[in-house]
Write an enzyme that holds these catalytic residues in place. Structure first.
Site, PDB file in Angstrom:
ATOM      1  N   ILE A   1       4.249   3.811   2.798  1.00 15.60           N
ATOM      2  CA  ILE A   1       4.182   2.693   3.587  1.00 15.60           C
ATOM      3  C   ILE A   1       2.921   1.830   2.799  1.00 15.60           C
ATOM      4  CG2 ILE A   1       3.019   1.821   5.540  1.00 15.60           C
ATOM      5  CD1 ILE A   1       4.353   3.943   7.280  1.00 15.60           C
TER       6      ILE A   1
ATOM      7  N   VAL B   1       3.073   8.613   4.674  1.00 13.25           N
ATOM      8  CA  VAL B   1       1.641   8.009   4.297  1.00 13.25           C
ATOM      9  C   VAL B   1       1.804   7.267   2.918  1.00 13.25           C
ATOM     10  CG1 VAL B   1      -0.469   8.995   3.449  1.00 13.25           C
ATOM     11  CG2 VAL B   1       0.447   9.471   5.726  1.00 13.25           C
TER      12      VAL B   1
ATOM     13  N   ASP C   1     -12.247 -37.177 -11.847  1.00 11.57           N
ATOM     14  CA  ASP C   1     -13.038 -38.003 -12.261  1.00 11.57           C
ATOM     15  C   ASP C   1     -13.290 -38.020 -13.637  1.00 11.57           C
ATOM     16  OD1 ASP C   1     -13.824 -38.284  -9.640  1.00 11.57           O
ATOM     17  OD2 ASP C   1     -15.881 -37.280  -9.776  1.00 11.57           O
TER      18      ASP C   1
ATOM     19  N   GLU D   1       0.248   0.418   3.041  1.00  6.79           N
ATOM     20  CA  GLU D   1      -0.796  -0.356   4.140  1.00  6.79           C
ATOM     21  C   GLU D   1      -1.900  -0.679   3.172  1.00  6.79           C
ATOM     22  OE1 GLU D   1       0.169   3.137   3.857  1.00  6.79           O
ATOM     23  OE2 GLU D   1      -2.114   3.645   2.755  1.00  6.79           O
TER      24      GLU D   1
ATOM     25  N   ASN E   1       1.022   9.708  -4.860  1.00  3.16           N
ATOM     26  CA  ASN E   1       0.627   8.498  -4.234  1.00  3.16           C
ATOM     27  C   ASN E   1      -0.910   8.150  -4.707  1.00  3.16           C
ATOM     28  OD1 ASN E   1       1.038   6.301  -2.531  1.00  3.16           O
ATOM     29  ND2 ASN E   1      -0.596   7.418  -0.916  1.00  3.16           N
TER      30      ASN E   1
END
Ligand code: ADP
Ligand code: MG
Length: 863
Positions: free
Chosen positions: A280, A277, A324, A282, A691
């Protein structure tokens, strides 16, 4: 209802409208009845779905299942803690995503289209969502039709209905009643349909359907498609998928090794899954969206409104800016400085030369209630000049003496505009436009060469020259088109005006040069005028080329390919040719930004890499086609946006670098420990904590990092370049290994010495090394102390907060229980901090080595 089959006055009656439009009270009532004039987008996800989605990740589900099993089998507190951390994780993710979504919604509101309506007989600009059936809408070239309309008045109106009918040729519209009832949408020529594009002319129409009741609403074709994933997100998601297989494999190995070492299976299972968990990545694609949305929010403060999110990510890669001239590089404050009424011309009206009469009549300038003049700057200059010359006359009075009965609106392809006025029993035709256009329409006998020569002289001083021609006819030609009208004219004279360059444009162009971005001017103006201005602001230097639209048309594709990188000014080009220029540059692998304001600019804006529309003077059509809108129409804003784009991209790279290194460190630590004979170093909660807290808090704060000092003195990054280019891949590997090495070193040392606190020390060291790392990677090149510790307060705050939280986990008794930690002695704490500092210094040293290598490379190139 067959609106096309009804006469106009019946439509007005049936919708409860009038030739003065609705009054505001009944409009308000109707808005309540019919709802906003909006196409329903795909159903928005309610907040709770967004929240639940945070759990949809497969590994999270596995983790929760394992936690529950472990809880039933043994220690329930573990289960609860894991749940709490997972939910906290989801809350943080949810808040971030929700805020990003809100920010994007707010931006969309700013970009929402306005519609011109008559209410209580007064013109009014409204957000088009507020239109109701019965509203009287005023349309002009460049507008997007805001609702389904039945026209009651049209002037050379043409509408591109390809979005609805697939027919690519614009349809000519009328206000006349259609005789047939059974007509397909494409044949209902007195109607306009929501989301189609006005390419020509003007009109008034009564709204007969709004929102989902419109034709486009009925076929439920969503114009606003889902925001697709950005290229970076796609690559990240793809990479993440591959990476997760490797991580899963490592976790499986870890599980097996743990079992072989005699650990409890359920514990080992939880550790392996927690590691999966945590490691990864994710959340990375979502984090990238959040960083991009935050960037878009900052950009709007700098007057650059992002319409398509991927533009934020790719802005920094621009290698060519095609701009322009008028209004973007110049101030668009034109002033007539020179006129030359043709002296051979004896035709006098209202005691003034016909040149002045023309200035009063041939324009769409309007006087607002408080006497200010509104309109196209070129025409404003002419009207203001007229006012100066004839203080006793008003152009409005002239217009009622010589009422306008027909017109051919200005378009930048023919560069001319014609109005027809009733004059006694005759018609007075007046044309004004570019000198070439008007001289080409003059009748035999004029000395065209001397007119052109004079115009050239003026133009080479940076003066914009407008020519006037006229004729009197007994009857209007049938059909009434520019081929039949703009011919056989008599010359009336020239008017020359200046439009000073913007001060800030010059600096911005210098900045571009340093940043490896080439600036090109593209204009419908005369080559001499264009070159004079281009020289003033530094676009055109000695060896650069100027090309005209005519030359561009004649040149062979091969020759053009060869020259395209040398050309700095394109003059007298038509909007279609802009597309040609974009394509040629892209062929040479350039990443092109193109500006445009007109209807015809839409194709070139769309196919350029960053299409830029003008917020003030741009048409709706160009805004719809653009990736970005300049709220101040200013060239310098493009450059600011590019700079911001580079900063955002840099910062995305930084937090990817940070998070991946951190994940790597966790994996190495857990995987290597058993291999070198150490016990499993961490518990699942520790892994999840690192984490969530250590990884998450400071990581996102990196997105707020200021730009690198050299951000506009290095060449653009290619969009094809990998996110891990420039040594980031190596960095992730070696720093991750170093972190694991330091952590395992501490583990070994602690077990060999006192021993009791070894796990808390391991947890603390791994946590603190992340903080040292994040401080060191704030800049790719500068050392932290020369960059200034306080230059990213958000990050400093996140680091301090994380540090304090970590101390709390070590020293608070209840946290000790939850996290299975022990209070460290002061000596142990100092050892942990010192060990973590190793990582900080090592990464700072990496910068030193990189600099040395770079210098050597530069010297080699120099030699
Ligand atoms: P740009 O905005 O790059 O100067 P345009 O396409 O707007 O280019 O204008 C091209 C040329 O058309 C100008 O140089 C001028 O001669 C002429 N022109 C511009 N505006 C008008 C107008 N409102 N009426 C008639 N002629 C115009
Ligand atoms: Mg213009």
């Amino acid at each position: 209802m067959n609106w096309h089959h009804l006469p106009a006055d019946e439509v007005i009656e049936l919708t409860g409208s009038s030739t003065n439009g609705l009054d505001s009270d009944s409009a308000a009532l109707k808005l309540a009845e019919y709802g906003p004039n909006e196409l329903q987008e795909k159903k928005k996800k309610p907040a709770w779905v967004l929240f639940l989605q945070q759990f949809k990740d497969f590994m999270i589900l596995v983790l929760m299942a394992a936690a529950i099993i472990a809880g039933i089998a043994g220690d329930l507190t573990d289960t609860i803690i894991i749940m709490v951390i997972v939910i906290l994780n989801a809350v943080v993710g949810f808040i971030q995503e929700y805020r990003a979504e809100k920010a994007m919604e707010a931006l969309k509101k700013i970009a929402a289209l306005q519609a011109q309506v008559l209410r209580n007989g007064k013109p009014l600009a409204l957000p088009s969502a507020e239109l109701v059936p019965g509203d009287l809408v005023l349309l002009e070239a460049g507008n997007v039709v805001p609702a389904d309309l039945r026209f009651i008045e049209t002037f050379s109106l043409k509408i591109d209905e390809s979005a609805l009918t697939g027919e690519s040729v614009p349809a000519e519209k009328t206000e006349k009643k259609m005789d047939e009832i059974d007509l397909s949408i494409g044949d209902r020529l007195n109607m306009g349909f929501k989301s189609t594009l006005v390419t020509n002319g003007r009109a008034k129409g009564i709204v007969i359907a709004t929102g989902m009741q419109t034709e486009i609403g009925l076929i439920a074709r969503m114009l606003q498609q889902d925001e697709a994933a950005t290229p970076l997100q796609k690559r990240m998601a793809d990479f993440g998928r591959k990476l997760s297989y490797i991580i899963l494999f490592i976790c499986l190995l870890l599980f097996v090794i743990g079992l072989l070492r005699g650990e409890k299976p359920l514990n080992m299972l939880l550790i392996s899954i927690s590691l999966a968990v945590a490691a990864i990545p994710e959340a990375l694609p979502a984090l990238i969206t959040i960083a991009l949305a935050r960037g878009a929010k900052r950009l709007v403060k700098k007057n650059a409104l992002i319409r398509k999110l991927p533009a934020v990510e790719t802005l920094g890669s621009v290698t060519y800016i095609c701009s322009d001239k008028t209004g973007t590089l110049t101030q668009n404050k034109m002033k007539v400085v020179q006129v030359n009424a043709d002296e051979n011309n004896q035709f006098v009206m209202e005691e003034m030369p016909l040149l002045n009469v023309s200035m009063a009549l041939n324009h769409d300038v309007k006087e607002s209630d408080n006497k200010t003049l509104l309109g196209d700057p070129t025409e404003l200059a002419l009207v203001e000049y007229f006012n100066e010359q004839h203080p006793d006359k008003s152009f409005a009075a002239m217009q009622s003496v010589l009422p306008r009965i027909a017109e051919l609106p200005f378009d930048s392809d023919r560069k001319c505009m014609t109005t027809v006025h009733k004059y006694k029993e005759q018609f007075l035709v007046i044309s004004k436009g570019a000198v070439e256009s008007v001289t080409a329409a003059l009748k035999e006998g004029h000395d065209k060469t001397s007119i052109l020569k004079q115009a050239d002289e003026w133009a080479s001083n940076g003066i914009r020259v407008i020519a006037f021609g006229y004729k009197c006819v007994d009857a209007l030609p049938e059909p009434f088109s520019y081929e039949s009208v703009e011919t056989e004219l008599i010359f009336a004279g020239l008017a020359g005006m200046i439009d000073p360059p913007r001060e800030e444009a010059k600096l911005a162009i210098e900045e571009c040069k340093a940043a490896g971005i080439r600036v090109v001017m593209i204009t419908g103006d005369h080559p001499a005028t264009a070159s004079a201005i281009a020289k003033q602001i530094g676009i055109l230097t000695k060896n650069d080329l100027v090309m005209t639209g005519k030359e561009l048309k004649a040149i062979s594709p091969e020759d053009f390919d060869e020259q395209v990188e040398k050309i700095r000014v394109y003059a007298r080009v038509s909007p279609e040719q802009k597309l040609h220029i974009v394509k040629a540059l892209q062929q040479k692998n350039h990443f092109v930004s193109m500006t445009g304001d007109g209807v015809n600019d839409a194709p070139s804006l769309k196919s350029s890499n960053i299409g830029v529309a003008m917020g003030i003077n741009g048409t709706d059509v160009s805004k719809e086609a653009a990736h970005m809108i300049l709220l101040d129409d200013n060239f310098a804003t493009i450059v600011k946006a590019v700079k911001e784009g580079r900063r955002i991209y840099d910062n995305i790279r930084k937090f990817v670098k940070y998070i991946m290194t951190c994940n790597g460190a966790e994996i190495w630590t857990l995987f290597l420990a058993p291999l070198i004979g150490l016990p499993i170093p961490l518990l699942p909660i520790h892994i999840l904590w690192i984490n969530l807290v250590t990884d998450g808090l400071p990581g996102l704060a990196l997105a707020g990092e200021k730009e690198e000092r050299d951000i506009m003195s290095r060449p653009p990054r290619s969009t094809k370049e990998s996110l891990f280019a420039d040594g980031i891949g190596y960095h992730i590997v070696w720093v991750g290994l170093l972190m694991a090495g330091v952590t395992l070193g501490i583990q070994a040392w602690s077990i060999n010495h006192s021993g009791a606190h070894w796990q808390t020390m391991v947890f603390t060291v791994l946590s603190l090394t992340q903080l040292g790392h994040v401080l060191a990677i704030r800049s790719d090149r500068q050392y932290l102390f020369s960059q200034g510790i306080f230059s990213n307060l958000e990050l400093l705050g996140a680091v301090l907060l994380t540090f304090i939280l970590q101390l709390g986990v070590i020293y608070l008794p209840f946290a000790n229980e939850i996290f299975k930690t022990q209070p460290l002695t002061l000596q142990e704490l100092i050892i942990c901090i010192a060990a973590s500092a190793i990582v900080f210094h090592a990464v700072e040293f990496e910068k030193f080595i990189k600099q040395k290598l770079n210098n050597r490379k530069k010297n080699k190139v120099g030699a």
